[in-house]
Design an enzyme around this catalytic site. Structure first.
Site, short mmCIF file in Angstrom:
data_model
loop_
_atom_site.label_atom_id
_atom_site.label_comp_id
_atom_site.label_asym_id
_atom_site.label_seq_id
_atom_site.Cartn_x
_atom_site.Cartn_y
_atom_site.Cartn_z
N CYS A 180 0.81 -1.22 0.00
CA CYS A 180 0.00 0.00 0.00
C CYS A 180 0.84 1.26 0.00
O CYS A 180 0.40 2.30 -0.49
CB CYS A 180 -0.94 -0.01 1.20
SG CYS A 180 -0.15 -0.35 2.78
N HIS A 192 -2.28 7.00 3.21
CA HIS A 192 -0.84 7.11 3.45
C HIS A 192 -0.33 8.41 2.81
O HIS A 192 -0.53 8.65 1.63
CB HIS A 192 -0.11 5.93 2.81
CG HIS A 192 -0.32 4.61 3.49
ND1 HIS A 192 -1.02 4.46 4.66
CD2 HIS A 192 0.11 3.35 3.16
CE1 HIS A 192 -1.03 3.18 5.02
NE2 HIS A 192 -0.36 2.49 4.12
#
Lengths: 368, 368, 368, 368
Positions: free
Chosen positions: D152, D245
């Site tokens: 990710c 993120h």
């Protein structure tokens, strides 16, 4: 003065760590034994424990070898004073073994709190219940016993309630809590559950609060405790706070109380003052007059984490009065509570003849 | 069908932004006017506003010029439907000017909520109070009026209470809230106050909750509202949640209710079903049977943010029942509430003849 | 020993509060004067200040009257040592007035940090720059001067860098910060901006870090500082942490360094040891070998909040080495930094003859 | 058009739940099989799964029976398209079994990402690597294969990098991440570790980012991928963010690039436009010109969670340019990434002949 040797059961968990923090450099007690589950036993404490406090793990403790949590497997002499920070299921199995081995088990677990001859004690509130230990079969047979402190959510509350109960009598009570995540131990509450969230449920917590308040504010009657005759209704919630339980309270008294009388009851409440107990705060209940206090981040460390803070006293449109109470859940609400129980027991001489059967007659005598 | 032109007062704040988000592509309404304080007026909305929502600011809105918040200074034609998202002090001054100019002022402010001839309405709860507008002097003189929705903390609660009041009657009520920071607007709550913390105080919030619940659940009597005859005691707290107010409720009914009856009251509560109102959720109250629900992070967007979620129904040891209710405070509790009020007013024909005096006689007739 | 009398400019803000916390019961200094903006002047400090620390506001301080922030308006005698916690714009105006009045202005503001004859100092790093004060015109004319400490994001970093620069020489540096909200003061960062969020921008912060590191690690050359000849690239971010700035560093040395050499450089770095400075930590840089440290919650209070913690030393695939450094931003990074500057100045005798012109010749002599 | 039947391995975890959310009502795929560990198998999905998303668990999915995660134990026909959301250790064991059973295994796990003949693909970046599957022995023997998407933390980054690599060539790169807790799954990160804290360590994450970027930006060469020849240095951190993120990047190009050229590279990057893939965002990289964007709370849902947002483009004093990139870690960075891989594979015809051996010759042909 030589310090009494003590051990910690469940030493690697969150409450176990607080025990270490509070006992390190304690003037009366010295940690000589640390035990934890099989996974940890045999390692040094430094290896076995993921230390989560913001004070340093003392080097001497880090170097100690973690022992198995069985009295018989103790290398060297088992200390006769055992602070126990175990989950209820494990406590139910292990604590009796240590009591039977002649130890004073000062327990933070819920396992035996509501057992008739086990004192459930907050010293400022009901140290008078401690002689119940003399009725315990372990006591008679080995000198050992179990003493418990309440759930972290009940302790701050009963500190605030005790002076009110004494002066006005409590008829009924609402309490709605906002509890810190440290109350669930480690790893405890997953971050995905609590970041930006509230969880309006903590397993068995409302039941514990309701019944423990009744026992704590009850009175010793023969060899058991007559519960306080008051209705208590609790709502328990988890919030994104690290330490410190905040509780909203509405209360109805048996006798009318003015604002000034309530404030006086709190400010004059100092039942342990002058006893010289190292962990006892001078005033266990501090009132803050600011409109927006108490708050966990700002107030949890009052009295070195041992004082409860009350605030927002105002009239209730349903019962009589409303207020907010806050206390540190892993100090005042757990390890510090147990430690203060131990200090009171020491003052009472109950830690002097451990390992020696008292016999039934003596137990009866004490209670009489 | 042509969409009605609407304006937004206080368009740059948190609730103003929600109005834009909810009104963009609304089938009935079209934003043609945005107003804000002098600091913003004259800029484009994109320049004036620090957009804080996670959907994109529509480009057409970003390009609109922010107007001064004065009816007379409107460039072009002032829309006759005004959504108002103003602080109470400013609302007290500005909203009457727009009502006097013949506008329907659909207000989220607390300024006029408790005024006798101003409807305080949650459509599923008391749309029947809306005809109160006919008693307003603005209405008679210009066709304009003010309608308000309640405080964000009261809306979810009254949705859960209304079906219970209808079937069992409410005698008394204890509610303890855990409210999101978005309720305080932007910049609102400083992060230093709420990170890892609880603030057990929100200015005037407890008073508002207590009195607004009484008016919302009251009944129209002549040209004012007879308040619900019930005792309500509120504890209001701010927690580290972005959106969604969670509330713990204990309640006593006038008539005994079983668990099944309560669940049926909630599940059958669909007073607007079939009305074809774009913003109305099919079921405004959803019960979740999981032990740990509702939770703000997981449940606030039910019904596109317009449904309240209830859960944890259990007996109360002091009153009759306990439960938890949650709703989105800036959608259901603010902009969405006002928008639904507007949709109901449109259905009732109250948005058709704005700007045209009704005269006293008509007003009386409607109320009769 | 009699304590020197000191004052605090900007006493009600977050850094001002830290000054009070750290100076209360300080062995060398005694607070006798508190000043703040016009809004606060004339009130008691307890009334004027929203105290946000978790230790109690001392009662003696709470009772002190807040003075206007103008030397001439001081009631009684103005202390000659002034700790200044002002915003840069205000500092630019006020600090020179106090220096001109003969005061040692120990400033936390950015206003004069990069001025040639103003020392920008972290004592463990470049106490040798302090004699720069003798070149200040205020010093010559009144004995007063200004000394500054760096931005909160630069302090922990230069502590970690200094021993490496001494032994290996720094050629280039990448640093990415995760900074606490307390760095923005109060009310500072709105909770809606930071709950569950990261803000990858702090105004002017990257520029300050880059240039301040150059001056701090530079060397005194005549009456100014020759900047360190190294490339520094900073990325500054705000995260949902109350206190403690965490910084990821990649670094290239002029001379190869092994892991052991780097660890030795840090562990042997104790430039103030044995000086007896009350606020100086014995080891200003502590290495933690755990894979996941340092962490703000666990490590910011090391050395009473005055030590920086380094960890995660590992090779960098682009430069030479990578590590993480953490320090407490309002203690080590602000009030504690200024206080330590004052302690060093006291040791050097620079606080002895305040209010007395030194004249140009003396100044030159000291620098020569 | 009939929808292709698909299954989900590891359906109860966080990524498994995202698969369900994204696949529900998908125009091309229909979930007909859900598998999880032995603990869950045999229960309904509603019983087995602690649903953690803020959209409702579809009732049809809740009623499905969870199957054992073994091809042979499938009740009814095993779907030939399997989305896999397994921990690496389990994936290493299970995924080959499904590939050997003739399934297209669209995996989110790290287990096989760096294996030479397993494509590691983000469709906008390197869909051209997908034919690597023809070299897999499973493909030749059963028609099945494994395709993976990256970690990710790598996905948002390579989306931002790809158009820059194409136009300017990447020589070296720093990246420092601030990663959401959902990246660690459930229960994942304990709240005590992350509330008010930063953890500057995620196991194996820096290594994965560094090597995966090299493979993703590499080029197909025979039956393996020639890695990008660039130095990549990653610092990975966990912060108190639920989803999204955020990554700070410094980059050096082989060929000088102006700000305008970089912005043009990003804005013109639309490699899948016009392909009609349901999950592909029109622009996979969106630039936001505001000084303080991107931010996870505000930008993660761009492009339905499938677009990366870049911002803060500015010169770097060490390399050439600095910027910030953000993407949703469980949509774009996990389930959505896998789903987009499946959509591309469908367009390429690679999902048509599953379960049928291709034989070695065909595989070679495709690669030639």
């Amino acid at each position: 003065m030589e310090r009494r040797r003590v051990g910690i059961l469940g030493a690697t968990g969150m409450v176990g760590q607080r025990f270490i923090q509070l006992l390190h450099n304690h003037p009366w007690f010295e940690i000589t034994w640390l035990a934890a589950s099989d996974r940890s036993a045999g390692k040094t404490y430094g290896e076995a424990c993921k230390w989560k406090l913001d004070t340093a793990l003392p080097a001497t403790i880090a170097a100690m070898k973690v022992q198995p949590n069985v009295p018989e497997l103790c290398e060297g002499e088992l200390p006769k004073i055992i602070f126990a920070a175990l989950d209820a299921d494990i406590a139910r199995e292990l604590e009796p073994k240590f009591a039977a081995a002649g130890c004073a088990v000062i327990s933070n677990s819920s396992a035996f709190r509501m057992v008739a001859d086990v004192p459930l004690v907050v010293p400022e509130v009901n140290a008078s219940h401690l002689p119940l230990i003399e009725a315990q079969s372990w006591r008679r047979e080995s000198g050992g016993f179990i003493v418990t402190n309440p759930n972290c959510s009940a302790i701050g509350l009963v500190l605030a309630l005790k002076p009110l109960e004494e002066r006005f009598g409590i008829e009924s009570l609402f309490v709605s809590t906002m509890q810190a995540v440290s109350g669930a131990g480690y790893p405890g509450v997953p971050s995905l559950d609590i970041l930006g969230n509230v969880v309006p449920f903590i397993k068995n917590e409302e039941e514990k609060m309701q019944e423990e308040v009744g026992k704590l504010l009850g009175h010793l009657s023969g060899d058991s405790v007559a519960m306080l005759d008051a209705k208590v209704s609790a709502h328990c919630n988890r919030v994104a706070v690290e330490d410190g339980h905040t509780e909203c309270v509405s209360i109805k008294f048996r006798k009318k109380a003015t604002r000034e009388e309530i404030l006086a009851a709190w400010s004059e409440f100092a039942p342990l003052r002058g006893e010289g107990l190292p962990t006892a705060p001078e005033f266990p209940v501090e009132f803050d007059a600011a409109v927006d206090r108490p708050q966990p981040k700002l107030d949890r460390m009052r009295g070195n984490g041992m004082a409860a803070t009350v605030g927002r006293l105002r009239e209730c449109s349903l019962l009589d009065w409303k207020f907010v109470v806050l206390s540190h859940n892993t100090i005042r609400g757990a390890a510090g509570a147990a430690l203060l129980n131990a200090e009171v027991l020491a003052r009472m001489g109950k830690l002097d003849k451990l390992g020696v059967p008292t016999g039934a007659a003596q137990g009866q005598a004490v209670l009489a």
